[in-house]
Design a protein around this motif. Structure first.
Motif, PDB file in Angstrom:
ATOM      1  N   ILE A  18       0.920  -1.123  -0.060  1.00  0.00           N
ATOM      2  CA  ILE A  18      -0.043  -0.074   0.067  1.00  0.00           C
ATOM      3  C   ILE A  18       0.898   1.277   0.010  1.00  0.00           C
ATOM      4  O   ILE A  18       1.751   1.561   0.780  1.00  0.00           O
ATOM      5  CB  ILE A  18      -0.910  -0.029   1.422  1.00  0.00           C
ATOM      6  N   PRO A  19       0.417   2.248  -0.890  1.00  0.00           N
ATOM      7  CA  PRO A  19       1.506   3.401  -1.091  1.00  0.00           C
ATOM      8  C   PRO A  19       1.286   4.166   0.367  1.00  0.00           C
ATOM      9  O   PRO A  19       0.267   4.343   0.935  1.00  0.00           O
ATOM     10  CB  PRO A  19       1.136   4.081  -2.368  1.00  0.00           C
ATOM     11  N   ILE A  20       2.471   4.953   0.908  1.00  0.00           N
ATOM     12  CA  ILE A  20       2.489   5.787   1.892  1.00  0.00           C
ATOM     13  C   ILE A  20       3.337   6.881   1.742  1.00  0.00           C
ATOM     14  O   ILE A  20       3.930   6.829   0.655  1.00  0.00           O
ATOM     15  CB  ILE A  20       2.838   4.889   3.234  1.00  0.00           C
ATOM     16  N   ASP A  21       2.956   7.948   2.483  1.00  0.00           N
ATOM     17  CA  ASP A  21       3.895   9.132   2.253  1.00  0.00           C
ATOM     18  C   ASP A  21       5.380   8.784   2.637  1.00  0.00           C
ATOM     19  O   ASP A  21       5.556   8.049   3.880  1.00  0.00           O
ATOM     20  CB  ASP A  21       3.229  10.314   3.203  1.00  0.00           C
ATOM     21  N   PRO A  22       6.314   9.463   2.033  1.00  0.00           N
ATOM     22  CA  PRO A  22       7.673   9.306   2.609  1.00  0.00           C
ATOM     23  C   PRO A  22       7.911   9.898   3.701  1.00  0.00           C
ATOM     24  O   PRO A  22       7.128  11.013   4.378  1.00  0.00           O
ATOM     25  CB  PRO A  22       8.211  10.002   1.397  1.00  0.00           C
ATOM     26  N   PRO A  23       8.951   9.524   4.728  1.00  0.00           N
ATOM     27  CA  PRO A  23       9.050  10.126   5.785  1.00  0.00           C
ATOM     28  C   PRO A  23       9.857  11.506   5.732  1.00  0.00           C
ATOM     29  O   PRO A  23      10.532  11.730   4.883  1.00  0.00           O
ATOM     30  CB  PRO A  23      10.186   8.989   6.498  1.00  0.00           C
ATOM     31  N   THR A  24       9.129  12.407   6.561  1.00  0.00           N
ATOM     32  CA  THR A  24       9.473  13.870   6.302  1.00  0.00           C
ATOM     33  C   THR A  24       9.791  14.377   7.867  1.00  0.00           C
ATOM     34  O   THR A  24      10.388  15.566   7.820  1.00  0.00           O
ATOM     35  CB  THR A  24       8.361  14.626   5.731  1.00  0.00           C
ATOM     36  N   SER A  25       9.638  13.484   8.912  1.00  0.00           N
ATOM     37  CA  SER A  25       9.848  14.123  10.175  1.00  0.00           C
ATOM     38  C   SER A  25      10.295  13.072  11.093  1.00  0.00           C
ATOM     39  O   SER A  25      10.319  11.775  10.623  1.00  0.00           O
ATOM     40  CB  SER A  25       8.575  14.815  10.764  1.00  0.00           C
ATOM     41  N   ARG A  26      10.826  13.277  12.290  1.00  0.00           N
ATOM     42  CA  ARG A  26      11.294  12.238  13.195  1.00  0.00           C
ATOM     43  C   ARG A  26      10.004  11.310  13.757  1.00  0.00           C
ATOM     44  O   ARG A  26      10.233  10.259  13.706  1.00  0.00           O
ATOM     45  CB  ARG A  26      11.951  12.876  14.435  1.00  0.00           C
ATOM     46  N   SER A  27       8.871  11.976  13.810  1.00  0.00           N
ATOM     47  CA  SER A  27       7.802  11.357  14.094  1.00  0.00           C
ATOM     48  C   SER A  27       7.128  10.316  13.216  1.00  0.00           C
ATOM     49  O   SER A  27       6.881   9.196  13.277  1.00  0.00           O
ATOM     50  CB  SER A  27       6.496  12.227  14.521  1.00  0.00           C
TER      51      SER A  27
END
Length: 79
Positions: A18-27
């Motif tokens: 399933i597509p997800i958003d790329p990581p952009t933050s520590r959380s």
């Protein structure tokens, strides 16, 4: 079987991605670490940079003896 499928391959019948958003933050990285701490869950980015969460779980319609789709003629449209 269509010409694109190799006899008895069934690789695409063994997981859901399933597509997800790329990581952009520590959380978001922490959330990804949490996901992969679960058995048979993977994360990956494809050649275009799209991120996915992948669940290693065979389709209920996969004929494990023949290693083929058990409902090939009536298979799901996504297949």
């Amino acid at each position: 079987m269509p010409s694109e499928c190799l006899p008895a391959c069934s690789l695409c019948c063994r997981y859901v991605a399933i597509p997800i958003d790329p990581p952009t933050s520590r959380s978001s990285i922490e959330q990804m670490r949490w996901m992969v701490s679960h058995k048979d869950v993977w994360l990956y980015a494809d050649d275009e940079g799209e991120w996915f969460v992948q669940f290693i779980t065979p389709c209920e319609e996969l004929d494990l003896v023949r290693n083929r789709c058990g409902i090939y003629e009536d298979r799901f449209s996504v297949c």
